[in-house]
Design a protein around this motif. Structure first.
Motif, short mmCIF file in Angstrom:
data_model
loop_
_atom_site.label_atom_id
_atom_site.label_comp_id
_atom_site.label_asym_id
_atom_site.label_seq_id
_atom_site.Cartn_x
_atom_site.Cartn_y
_atom_site.Cartn_z
N ILE A 259 0.85 -1.17 0.00
CA ILE A 259 0.00 0.00 0.00
C ILE A 259 0.89 1.23 0.00
N ASN A 260 0.47 2.28 -0.69
CA ASN A 260 1.21 3.52 -0.57
C ASN A 260 0.76 4.24 0.69
N ARG A 261 1.55 5.19 1.11
CA ARG A 261 1.39 5.74 2.45
C ARG A 261 0.02 6.33 2.70
N ARG A 262 -0.58 6.92 1.67
CA ARG A 262 -1.90 7.53 1.83
C ARG A 262 -3.03 6.58 1.45
N GLY A 263 -2.70 5.37 1.09
CA GLY A 263 -3.72 4.37 0.82
C GLY A 263 -4.39 4.47 -0.53
N ALA A 264 -3.83 5.24 -1.45
CA ALA A 264 -4.46 5.43 -2.75
C ALA A 264 -4.31 4.21 -3.66
N SER A 265 -3.26 3.42 -3.46
CA SER A 265 -2.99 2.27 -4.31
C SER A 265 -2.65 1.07 -3.45
N THR A 266 -3.08 -0.09 -3.90
CA THR A 266 -2.78 -1.33 -3.21
C THR A 266 -2.40 -2.41 -4.20
#
Length: 128
Positions: free
Chosen positions: A51-58
């Motif tokens: 996951i990216n830090r801000r949760g935009a991509s998984t």
């Protein structure tokens, strides 16, 4: 300094659930990937979810899709891995790892050596 600390592992019967937590500190860059890897005895380290830090991509490994969910709580600086419908083959040491930068289209390609920081791991044991 970057510090990652995993928690939440344990022993569970097949079909049960666990939620792993990765508490992160010292992450300077907002553009960071946080990943869960696992490694069973005698096996190579396997990428489970990113996951990216801000949760935009998984990203999820095929073995995790539909059963595991990765999420991030930026208020708590914590990444979670919710694991449902656990199977004996999920038994492994689970590690949290971080790397900057984080490119969403490269999530399937990142390998363990691409990650700069690692936690000490938390053991998950699933019995039949």
């Amino acid at each position: 300094q970057v510090q990652l600390v995993e928690s939440g592992g344990g022993s569970v019967q097949a079909g049960g659930s666990l939620r792993l937590s990765c508490s992160a500190s010292g992450l300077t860059y907002s553009d960071t990937c946080i990943a869960w890897f696992r490694q069973a005895p005698g096996e190579e380290r396997e990428k489970v979810a990113l996951i990216n830090r801000r949760g935009a991509s998984t990203y999820y490994a095929d073995s995790a899709k539909g059963r595991f969910t990765i999420s991030v709580d930026n208020t708590l600086n914590t990444v979670y891995l919710q694991m449902n419908s656990l199977k004996p083959e999920d038994t492994a040491m689970y590690y949290c790892a971080a790397r900057p930068p984080c490119l969403a289209d490269r999530m399937p390609l990142y390998i363990p050596t691409n990650f700069n920081s690692w936690g000490q791991g938390t053991q998950v044991s699933v019995s039949s």
